[in-house]
Design a protein around this motif. Structure first.
Motif, PDB file in Angstrom:
ATOM      1  N   GLY A  54       0.438  21.010  45.066  1.00  0.00           N
ATOM      2  CA  GLY A  54      -0.995  20.792  44.893  1.00  0.00           C
ATOM      3  C   GLY A  54      -1.812  22.046  45.073  1.00  0.00           C
ATOM      4  N   ARG A  55      -1.204  23.108  45.571  1.00  0.00           N
ATOM      5  CA  ARG A  55      -1.899  24.377  45.782  1.00  0.00           C
ATOM      6  C   ARG A  55      -1.458  25.438  44.784  1.00  0.00           C
ATOM      7  NH1 ARG A  55      -4.090  24.823  50.829  1.00  0.00           N
ATOM      8  NH2 ARG A  55      -3.436  26.989  51.145  1.00  0.00           N
ATOM      9  N   GLY A  56      -0.711  25.017  43.757  1.00  0.00           N
ATOM     10  CA  GLY A  56      -0.323  25.936  42.699  1.00  0.00           C
ATOM     11  C   GLY A  56       1.017  26.600  42.870  1.00  0.00           C
ATOM     12  N   HIS A  57       1.680  26.375  44.017  1.00  0.00           N
ATOM     13  CA  HIS A  57       2.987  26.982  44.262  1.00  0.00           C
ATOM     14  C   HIS A  57       4.089  26.098  43.703  1.00  0.00           C
ATOM     15  CE1 HIS A  57       1.128  29.888  47.011  1.00  0.00           C
ATOM     16  NE2 HIS A  57       0.473  28.876  47.541  1.00  0.00           N
ATOM     17  N   VAL A  58       5.142  26.727  43.215  1.00  0.00           N
ATOM     18  CA  VAL A  58       6.267  25.978  42.670  1.00  0.00           C
ATOM     19  C   VAL A  58       7.214  25.529  43.773  1.00  0.00           C
ATOM     20  CG1 VAL A  58       8.269  26.152  41.128  1.00  0.00           C
ATOM     21  CG2 VAL A  58       6.101  27.183  40.463  1.00  0.00           C
TER      22      VAL A  58
END
Length: 673
Positions: A54-58
C-alpha cells in the motif's frame, strides 16, 4: 520477545490507529490460524510486507527495516506515538538480519519460490508470493527480449537504416550528439527499449519518427507488410494527450527523403488507448482478456507515461505481448512513480544518465546513425539493459533563460544551494508566495494567479487564475436558441481556458490537502461572484473522473466543466468533457458516479498533464509524501509560469523534501538469490 498473542494484539492496536491497514492485520491473523507454530517475528514481517504494498513497495526489505524501521508504518508526520504503543524499532531491538531470517524459516508459510507458500524470502527481501512472481515474470520477459538484440541488428539493412535516419533527422541546431536520432537507432535494434527524458526533450517527436523509421524498413522489405502498431498510456488523460500530440507530429513528419512517404504516414496510427482497454479489462477482476495464452495481435507496442506503470500492470502487458513483438517505453524517469506497488521505469532507467554503453553498441550506433556517443558514456562493464535505454538530453521547452527549467534541474539534482540560487536570478516565469493563515493570499492565487508576484515579461501575457475560464463561462455563453455547434465551441473554449491554470497539492487530507481546499476555493470564488453556488452541481464546477467508466467513455483523470446545456434557460446542467478527437462529450451529472471537484489537484493526479501556469502548494509542515520526485513533477507541469505557494515558511519544507528521494523496496534488477 513478545508472544504470538501479544504480537497480534499489537498489530490490532496499530491497525486501530491507522498505522497499519486492517487488511495487513487480517493477513497476519490468517497466517497465525494456518500455522500455530509461526513465530511472532514471522507474523510481524508478514503484516509489514503486506503493508508495504500500500506504500508502493514490492516487498519488505528486512535489512533496511532493521536499519530504520520508521518508514514501515503509516505514521503521521509527527510520529503520533503518545499512546505509549510499541513501535517497530522497539520490537526489533537487538535483532539482526540473520536472526530475523531464522525466525522466518517456516516451510508452509515462507519459501524460496518453489511450492506455493504465501510468502517468499529472497535474501533480505520478503515478498507476498504474487508480487514475487510478478517481479520474476517482468525480469524474465525483458531479458528474453534483450537476448534478441544481436539477431535483430544483424537482420537490419544498415545502409537503409542510416539513409532513413538521415532523412528523418536533419542536422540538429545544438551542439553534441542528436539523442533523438540515437534513440531511434537504438530502439530499431532492440526488441525492448526505453526512451526517457525530461519535459520538452522531444519524446513524442522521437517516437513518431521512430515509427516512421520502422514502417519505412518494413514497407521496404520483402513482404512489404506494414507493422501492426498499437499506442497506449496508463490513464485516459495521458492517452488523450498523446493522441493529440501524435496526430500533429505525424502530419509534420519530414518524409520527402523516404520512398513511399505518404504510405509510411498512413501506416502510423494516431489512436491511443489505455492499457486497461488494450488488454481487455474483465469487470470485478484483476484479469484481462489478453494474456500469454491469448496474446495481443500486434508487432509493436508503444507505451507513453511509463513512469505511471506499476509492477502488476507491467507483468500483465509483457505476458500479453507476442514473443516476436517489440515493446517501447516512453517516460520521464524522474517523475513520480505509480501509486501502486513498483517503480518499474525508474528502476530500469536508474543508470541512464551515465549511459554504460558497450564499445560494440557505440560502434553500431555510429554506423547506423552517424552520431557519436561521448567517451564518458561508454563502459565495457555495462549491462544488456543499458544497451536498450536512451536518455534524451536536450530540452526544447526550457532554455537556459527558463527559470522553470533551471529550478526543475536543480531540484532533480538534489542541489539545495542551486535551488536557492535560482530564486535570486529574477526569472520572469517563477514566483513564490506564502499563504499565511487567512484567505487573502489564497484568494489572490486562485482568482488571478497571484500575477503581481511575477516579474513583467513583455513577450507574453501575464499568468492567470480561475477568473479567466469562469469569465468565459459567464460572458461567452451562447443564446439559449443557439445550435449545438455553438455550445460545443463554447465548451471547447472553456476547457482550453481552464487548462491555463491549475493548483497542485502534495496532500489529499488536512487543511492544505485537496479535499479541504476544493471546498474552500469554491467558497472564495462564490464570494467573488465568479460562481453561482459553492455546493452541489453549479455552472463552472470543474470535476475530475476518479475511476474508469467504459460505459460513458470516460477515464480516470479526465477533467470536465459543468455548463448549462443547449436549448433552455440554463437551469439544465451537463458536464462537458473533451472527447479526444476535437468533439465535446456532454454528460448528465447524475450519470457521473466517481468524480470530485478539482480546483485543487494532487501532483499524482496531474501526471500526464501540462498547464500554462501551475502552482504547487506546500503544506506548513513536512510530510512523508513530500519528496524530490513530487516537487520535480509539480514544477514540470508548468509550461510558461510556475508559482511555489507555501502554507508556512517554504524553505523549512522545501529543503528536506528536495533531499528526500523515493526509495521503493524491490528486487527487479537484483541478481537472483
Amino acid at each position: 520477545m513478545m508472544s504470538r498473542s501479544e504480537m497480534l494484539a499489537l498489530l490490532a492496536r496499530w491497525a486501530e490507529r491507522g498505522w497499519l491497514r486492517e487488511l495487513d492485520r487480517a493477513f497476519a491473523v490468517f497466517l497465525a490460524d494456518e500455522a500455530a507454530d509461526a513465530s511472532p517475528l514471522l507474523l510481524l514481517a508478514a503484516a509489514l510486507a503486506s503493508h508495504q504494498l500500500g506504500r508502493g513497495h514490492v516487498c519488505l526489505d528486512l535489512q533496511a527495516t532493521l536499519a530504520d524501521s520508521s518508514f514501515v508504518l503509516s505514521l503521521p508526520p509527527d510520529g503520533d506515538d503518545d499512546a505509549g504503543l510499541l513501535l517497530p524499532a522497539a520490537v526489533l531491538a537487538n535483532l539482526d538480519l540473520a536472526g530475523w531470517q531464522v525466525a522466518l524459516q517456516h516451510p508452509a508459510l515462507v519459501g524460496n519460490g518453489a511450492g506455493c507458500s504465501p510468502l517468499v524470502l529472497a535474501g533480505a527481501r520478503l515478498y507476498l508470493r504474487r508480487y514475487w512472481q510478478y517481479e520474476c515474470d517482468v525480469r524474465a520477459a525483458i531479458e528474453a527480449r534483450l537476448a534478441r538484440t544481436a539477431e535483430l541488428r544483424a537482420g537490419l539493412p544498415l545502409a537503409a537504416l542510416k539513409q532513413a535516419l538521415d532523412a528523418l533527422f536533419p542536422p540538429a541546431d545544438h551542439a553534441g550528439a542528436d539523442w533523438q536520432k540515437l534513440a531511434c537507432a537504438l530502439a530499431a535494434g532492440n526488441a525492448f527499449s526505453i526512451v526517457t527524458g525530461g519535459p520538452g526533450t522531444g519524446k513524442t517527436t522521437t517516437v513518431v519518427r521512430l515509427l516512421a523509421l520502422l514502417q519505412s524498413l518494413a514497407l521496404g522489405g520483402g513482404d512489404a507488410r506494414p507493422l501492426r502498431i498499437r499506442l497506449a498510456a496508463p490513464t485516459g488523460k495521458a492517452a488523450a494527450r498523446l493522441g493529440e500530440s501524435i496526430a500533429g507530429a505525424v502530419q509534420r513528419l519530414p518524409l520527402d527523403g523516404l520512398a513511399g512517404g505518404e504510405a509510411i504516414r498512413a501506416a502510423i496510427p494516431v489512436e491511443v488507448t489505455t492499457l486497461h482497454r488494450l488488454l481487455g479489462s474483465k469487470p470485478d477482476s484483476r484479469h484481462f482478456r489478453h494474456h500469454a495464452a491469448h496474446p495481443l495481435a500486434l508487432d509493436l507496442l508503444v507505451i507513453d507515461e511509463a513512469s505511471m506503470i506499476d509492477l502488476e500492470m507491467m507483468a500483465a502487458v509483457l505476458a500479453a505481448l507476442p514473443a516476436s513483438a517489440r515493446l517501447i517505453l516512453l517516460g520521464d524517469k524522474d517523475q513520480l512513480a505509480s501509486v501502486e506497488a513498483g517503480a518499474v521505469l525508474g528502476e530500469l532507467c536508474q543508470r541512464a544518465g551515465d549511459g554504460h554503453y558497450w564499445p560494440v553498441t557505440r560502434d553500431w550506433l555510429a554506423a547506423a546513425s552517424g552520431e557519436h556517443i561521448a567517451a564518458a558514456l561508454v563502459d565495457e562493464g555495462g549491462t544488456p539493459l543499458d544497451q536498450a535505454v536512451a536518455m534524451l538530453r536536450h530540452s526544447h521547452r526550457f532554455s537556459a533563460a527558463s527559470g522553470i527549467g533551471q529550478l526543475a534541474g536543480a531540484v532533480n539534482d538534489g542541489d539545495v544551494d542551486a535551488v536557492q540560487a535560482v530564486w535570486t536570478q529574477g526569472y520572469s516565469d517563477l514566483a513564490r508566495i506564502e499563504l499565511g493563515q487567512g484567505d487573502a493570499a489564497l484568494r489572490g492565487l486562485v482568482i488571478d494567479g497571484a500575477a503581481e508576484h511575477f516579474l513583467a515579461d513583455g513577450h507574453r501575457a501575464a499568468p492567470v487564475g480561475y477568473r479567466h475560464y469562469l469569465q468565459i463561462v459567464a460572458e461567452h455563453r451562447p443564446a439559449a436558441h443557439a445550435n449545438q455547434t455553438a455550445f460545443d465551441d463554447w465548451a471547447r473554449a472553456v476547457l482550453t481556458a481552464h487548462g491555463q491554470f491549475q493548483l497542485l497539492c502534495a496532500l489529499r487530507r488536512g487543511p492544505w490537502g485537496v479535499e479541504g481546499l476544493n471546498q474552500r476555493i469554491a467558497e472564495l470564488l462564490h464570494a467573488e461572484g465568479l460562481l453561482p453556488a459553492h455546493q452541489g452541481w453549479y455552472a463552472g464546477r470543474p470535476v475530475l473522473v476518479t475511476r474508469n467508466d467504459y460505459g460513458l467513455g470516460l477515464m480516470n483523470g479526465d477533467i470536465g466543466i459543468t455548463l448549462p446545456a443547449a436549448g433552455d434557460d440554463g437551469a439544465r446542467l451537463r458536464v462537458a468533457f473533451p472527447a479526444g478527437d476535437g468533439r465535446i462529450k456532454w454528460v448528465l451529472p447524475s450519470r457521473l458516479q466517481a468524480v470530485e471537484t478539482v480546483f485543487a489537484m494532487t501532483v499524482h493526479k496531474s501526471q500526464g498533464s501540462e498547464f500554462t501556469h501551475a502552482a504547487l502548494l506546500l503544506p506548513d509542515r513536512l510530510n512523508p509524501v513530500l519528496t524530490r520526485e513530487l516537487v520535480y513533477t509539480g514544477i514540470t507541469r508548468a509550461r510558461h509560469w510556475f508559482m511555489l505557494a507555501s502554507a508556512g515558511p517554504d524553505w523549512q519544507v522545501l529543503k528536506p523534501a528536495i533531499l528526500r528521494q523515493v526509495q521503493r523496496a524491490s528486487g527487479l534488477l537484483a541478481e537472483p538469490d
